[in-house]
Design an enzyme around this catalytic site. Structure first.
Site, PDB file in Angstrom:
ATOM      1  N   GLY A   7      16.667 -16.192   6.929  1.00  0.00           N
ATOM      2  CA  GLY A   7      17.469 -17.348   6.539  1.00  0.00           C
ATOM      3  C   GLY A   7      16.529 -18.492   6.226  1.00  0.00           C
ATOM      4  O   GLY A   7      16.831 -19.662   6.457  1.00  0.00           O
ATOM      5  N   GLY A   8      15.386 -18.146   5.662  1.00  0.00           N
ATOM      6  CA  GLY A   8      14.302 -19.106   5.489  1.00  0.00           C
ATOM      7  C   GLY A   8      14.547 -20.178   4.450  1.00  0.00           C
ATOM      8  O   GLY A   8      13.873 -21.207   4.465  1.00  0.00           O
ATOM      9  N   ALA A   9      15.506 -19.957   3.536  1.00  0.00           N
ATOM     10  CA  ALA A   9      15.792 -20.975   2.527  1.00  0.00           C
ATOM     11  C   ALA A   9      16.852 -21.965   2.988  1.00  0.00           C
ATOM     12  O   ALA A   9      17.242 -22.851   2.235  1.00  0.00           O
ATOM     13  CB  ALA A   9      16.240 -20.313   1.224  1.00  0.00           C
ATOM     14  N   THR A  11      18.652 -24.968   5.543  1.00  0.00           N
ATOM     15  CA  THR A  11      18.221 -26.299   5.971  1.00  0.00           C
ATOM     16  C   THR A  11      17.277 -26.219   7.163  1.00  0.00           C
ATOM     17  O   THR A  11      16.193 -26.814   7.160  1.00  0.00           O
ATOM     18  CB  THR A  11      19.448 -27.158   6.330  1.00  0.00           C
ATOM     19  OG1 THR A  11      20.276 -27.284   5.168  1.00  0.00           O
ATOM     20  CG2 THR A  11      19.029 -28.537   6.803  1.00  0.00           C
ATOM     21  N   ASN A 112      29.469 -15.034  11.993  1.00  0.00           N
ATOM     22  CA  ASN A 112      28.047 -14.680  11.937  1.00  0.00           C
ATOM     23  C   ASN A 112      27.715 -13.304  12.486  1.00  0.00           C
ATOM     24  O   ASN A 112      26.596 -12.823  12.300  1.00  0.00           O
ATOM     25  CB  ASN A 112      27.236 -15.738  12.688  1.00  0.00           C
ATOM     26  CG  ASN A 112      27.236 -17.077  11.962  1.00  0.00           C
ATOM     27  OD1 ASN A 112      27.231 -17.123  10.737  1.00  0.00           O
ATOM     28  ND2 ASN A 112      27.266 -18.171  12.708  1.00  0.00           N
ATOM     29  N   VAL A 134      18.396 -18.797  16.398  1.00  0.00           N
ATOM     30  CA  VAL A 134      18.753 -20.211  16.239  1.00  0.00           C
ATOM     31  C   VAL A 134      20.196 -20.359  15.770  1.00  0.00           C
ATOM     32  O   VAL A 134      20.799 -21.416  15.907  1.00  0.00           O
ATOM     33  CB  VAL A 134      17.784 -20.898  15.251  1.00  0.00           C
ATOM     34  CG1 VAL A 134      18.047 -22.394  15.167  1.00  0.00           C
ATOM     35  CG2 VAL A 134      16.332 -20.650  15.651  1.00  0.00           C
ATOM     36  N   THR A 135      20.780 -19.286  15.250  1.00  0.00           N
ATOM     37  CA  THR A 135      22.143 -19.314  14.728  1.00  0.00           C
ATOM     38  C   THR A 135      23.159 -19.338  15.860  1.00  0.00           C
ATOM     39  O   THR A 135      23.025 -18.609  16.845  1.00  0.00           O
ATOM     40  CB  THR A 135      22.391 -18.083  13.833  1.00  0.00           C
ATOM     41  OG1 THR A 135      21.428 -18.063  12.784  1.00  0.00           O
ATOM     42  CG2 THR A 135      23.784 -18.106  13.240  1.00  0.00           C
ATOM     43  N   HIS A 190      24.466 -22.536  25.372  1.00  0.00           N
ATOM     44  CA  HIS A 190      24.182 -23.473  24.283  1.00  0.00           C
ATOM     45  C   HIS A 190      25.536 -23.846  23.684  1.00  0.00           C
ATOM     46  O   HIS A 190      26.052 -23.171  22.800  1.00  0.00           O
ATOM     47  CB  HIS A 190      23.288 -22.820  23.232  1.00  0.00           C
ATOM     48  CG  HIS A 190      23.014 -23.696  22.052  1.00  0.00           C
ATOM     49  ND1 HIS A 190      22.133 -24.745  22.086  1.00  0.00           N
ATOM     50  CD2 HIS A 190      23.516 -23.683  20.797  1.00  0.00           C
ATOM     51  CE1 HIS A 190      22.097 -25.338  20.910  1.00  0.00           C
ATOM     52  NE2 HIS A 190      22.930 -24.708  20.105  1.00  0.00           N
TER      53      HIS A 190
END
Length: 335
Positions: A7-9, A11, A112, A134-135, A190
């Site tokens: 998911g590098g592209a 934000t 997700n 991180v998702t 979280h």
């Protein structure tokens, strides 16, 4: 160290890469995304920016040409050939318009989970590799990756340091101090059932004494502020700055860890006092704190292979009760 951001592209993914290029310039970063063009464009732009980091007055060590890392792009099909030392999972379904409502987090698992299953298939060809999730919802997705991949549980880490930064900011305002002098670990979920460990909180090394009403006020601030920010700035921006700095802190800790001396989160130049400054991250539990078949935020040490140790702290009665509520909340959503 080579970090592949899935998911590098996005934000967060691009902001993590940018932050690492300035703070950890020797780290190689691969922006892995189905949108290959966007990943390439972000990676190229960040590489151009790294030139200025390297030549700014007081540049951090690691900007010499022999040790400087690279920023590259890749597709999910190329994951097996990348041979990363750390995977950062940040892929997510698009945020709905109601994402500024705290109750909207309940729908994130459904949105997700299919992405997690697809990515887990792509990762099957890799040797066990530390995976930092991180998702959202982080704790639940960490556990799903754990069950799908069947790698050693030390490989699975859930990012949860943004609440820590928000809590210390609230405490600093409360005591009229500076946030950099405040320590308050955050365990549990979280999300709604986070557990501030006030019994271990410190301000400039001294114990923190807060009233019940002050605790309530602090928790309301930590729960509400990310949604207040999103409402003003837009959900597409998300909490990019605090999250990227926190993720970079985890990456740098793992990169700095020695086989004989794992990192417990203590800042550079600070002498640890017992478990002071230990940070909490989500990881699968197998009896720690009396819980199993779940992932929760707990105090950990890190090394290059992931979670090196889990600390079992003596918690205050109310903290133990809150941790159980966090367990019940997360566990209810798992198979």
């Amino acid at each position: 160290m080579h970090v592949a951001i899935i998911g590098g592209a996005s934000t967060i993914g691009t902001t993590v890469a940018y932050t690492l290029s300035g703070l950890a310039p020797s780290v190689d970063v691969s922006l892995v995304d189905i949108n290959e063009g966007a990943a390439w464009a972000h990676g190229t732009d960040i590489e151009h920016a790294s030139y200025h980091f390297a030549h700014a007055p007081g540049a951090v060590p690691g900007h010499d040409t022999e040790s400087v890392g690279t920023i590259r792009s890749a597709t999910p099909d190329e994951l097996g050939a990348l041979d990363p030392d750390l995977l950062v999972f940040n892929a997510a379904a698009p945020q709905p318009d109601d994402a500024t409502d705290p109750s909207a987090r309940e729908a994130e698992l459904e949105r997700n989970l299919s992405i997690v299953r697809d990515v887990a298939e792509d990762l099957q060809s890799l040797d066990p590799t530390p995976l930092l999730v991180v998702t959202n919802p982080i704790d639940r997705l960490v556990y799903h990756f754990y069950t799908l991949l069947e790698w050693p549980r030390r490989c699975f880490i859930g990012y949860s340091l943004s609440e820590t930064a928000r809590m210390v900011d609230g405490i600093a305002d409360l005591v009229d101090g500076h946030r950099n002098d405040v320590y308050c670990p955050m365990m549990g979920e979280h999300g709604e059932h986070m557990v501030p460990v006030f019994s271990r909180a410190r301000v400039d090394g001294d114990p923190l004494d807060v009233t019940e009403s002050e605790r309530t006020e602090l928790m309301e601030y930590v729960r509400d502020i990310p949604f207040d920010i999103a409402e003003e700035r837009g959900v597409d921006e998300t909490s990019r700055w605090v999250t990227s700095a926190g993720v970079s802190r985890v990456v740098r800790a793992m990169a700095a860890a020695d086989d004989d001396v794992p990192i417990d989160g203590t800042p550079a130049g600070v002498e640890p006092a017992g478990d002071d400054w230990t940070f909490c991250l989500s990881t699968p539990l197998d009896g720690e704190y009396g819980f199993e078949d779940v992932s929760l935020g707990v105090p950990v040490d890190l090394d290059a292979d992931g979670v090196a140790a889990i600390h079992e702290w003596d918690l205050a009665d109310d903290e133990s009760a809150e941790l159980r509520r966090a367990y019940e909340s997360v566990r209810a959503d798992l198979p």
